[in-house]
Design an enzyme around this catalytic site. Structure first.
Site, PDB file in Angstrom:
ATOM      1  N   THR A 172       0.854  -1.187   0.000  1.00 41.00           N
ATOM      2  CA  THR A 172       0.000   0.000   0.000  1.00 41.00           C
ATOM      3  C   THR A 172       0.892   1.239   0.000  1.00 41.00           C
ATOM      4  O   THR A 172       2.043   1.178   0.446  1.00 41.00           O
ATOM      5  CB  THR A 172      -0.971  -0.009   1.199  1.00 41.00           C
ATOM      6  N   VAL A 177       7.968   1.629   5.772  1.00 40.81           N
ATOM      7  CA  VAL A 177       9.020   0.607   5.704  1.00 40.81           C
ATOM      8  C   VAL A 177      10.362   1.206   5.274  1.00 40.81           C
ATOM      9  O   VAL A 177      11.383   0.933   5.917  1.00 40.81           O
ATOM     10  CB  VAL A 177       8.605  -0.573   4.804  1.00 40.81           C
ATOM     11  N   THR A 187       1.443   4.425   1.511  1.00 40.14           N
ATOM     12  CA  THR A 187       2.187   4.978   2.642  1.00 40.14           C
ATOM     13  C   THR A 187       3.097   3.931   3.263  1.00 40.14           C
ATOM     14  O   THR A 187       4.247   4.219   3.619  1.00 40.14           O
ATOM     15  CB  THR A 187       1.222   5.558   3.697  1.00 40.14           C
ATOM     16  N   CYS A 188       2.615   2.717   3.361  1.00 41.28           N
ATOM     17  CA  CYS A 188       3.409   1.640   3.953  1.00 41.28           C
ATOM     18  C   CYS A 188       4.661   1.373   3.128  1.00 41.28           C
ATOM     19  O   CYS A 188       5.760   1.252   3.669  1.00 41.28           O
ATOM     20  CB  CYS A 188       2.574   0.367   4.059  1.00 41.28           C
ATOM     21  N   SER A 189       4.503   1.280   1.817  1.00 45.25           N
ATOM     22  CA  SER A 189       5.599   0.917   0.922  1.00 45.25           C
ATOM     23  C   SER A 189       6.553   2.056   0.608  1.00 45.25           C
ATOM     24  O   SER A 189       7.742   1.825   0.389  1.00 45.25           O
ATOM     25  CB  SER A 189       5.042   0.394  -0.406  1.00 45.25           C
TER      26      SER A 189
END
Length: 162
Positions: free
Chosen positions: A48, A56, A50-52
């Protein structure tokens, strides 16, 4: 259930990941964290935006600095299956220290009291975005986001807590 908070002992639970030999491993959270200083951070979903692109990468980029400040393990958790987490981990070829852990049925996320219901978006039950600093199973910092924000759970915020 009240969410995990500073001073609490993290619950035990079983998560899954693929090791360097491409073998599926199931591991107890307590076996990863007992007697250690650990960063446990979670994202609502692998791959996703923001996560990617933000969450992270911050931990991958700051891993050496975190390690230099005494962090033994950097654990990334998501309510995705172990195959998805394996594929996602491979998108960070520079990663040497972040372990990608699958909580496929959200059991551990539930034990932490950090579920996020994204059913209205077609994603089902996921994890809230957060970062915990844990020393010998005790929570020293609990940076838990509200809603879809990304303001307190990044690597820089954990570095401030060290």
């Amino acid at each position: 259930m009240a969410p995990i908070a500073v001073g609490n002992t993290i619950p035990d639970g079983t998560l899954a990941y693929f090791d360097e030999q491409d073998q599926l491993q199931k591991v107890s959270v307590h076996s990863l964290a007992a007697g250690k200083k650990v960063v446990l951070f979670a994202v609502p979903g692998a791959f996703t935006p923001t996560c990617s692109l933000k969450h992270v990468p911050g931990f991958v980029e700051k891993a050496e600095l975190l390690k230099s400040k005494g962090v033994d393990e950097i654990l990334c958790l998501s309510v995705n299956d172990s195959f998805v987490m394996k594929a996602w981990a491979k998108t960070y070829p520079e990663n040497k220290h972040v372990k990608f852990l699958a909580d496929g049925a959200a059991k551990y996320t539930h034990a932490l009291g950090l579920e996020l219901d994204l059913s209205d978006k077609g994603l089902g039950i996921r994890s809230k975005r957060y970062a915990l600093l844990v020393e010998d199973l005790k929570v020293k910092a609990a940076n838990i986001e509200s809603g879809g924000e990304f303001t307190v759970s990044g690597a820089d915020e954990i570095l401030k807590a060290l």
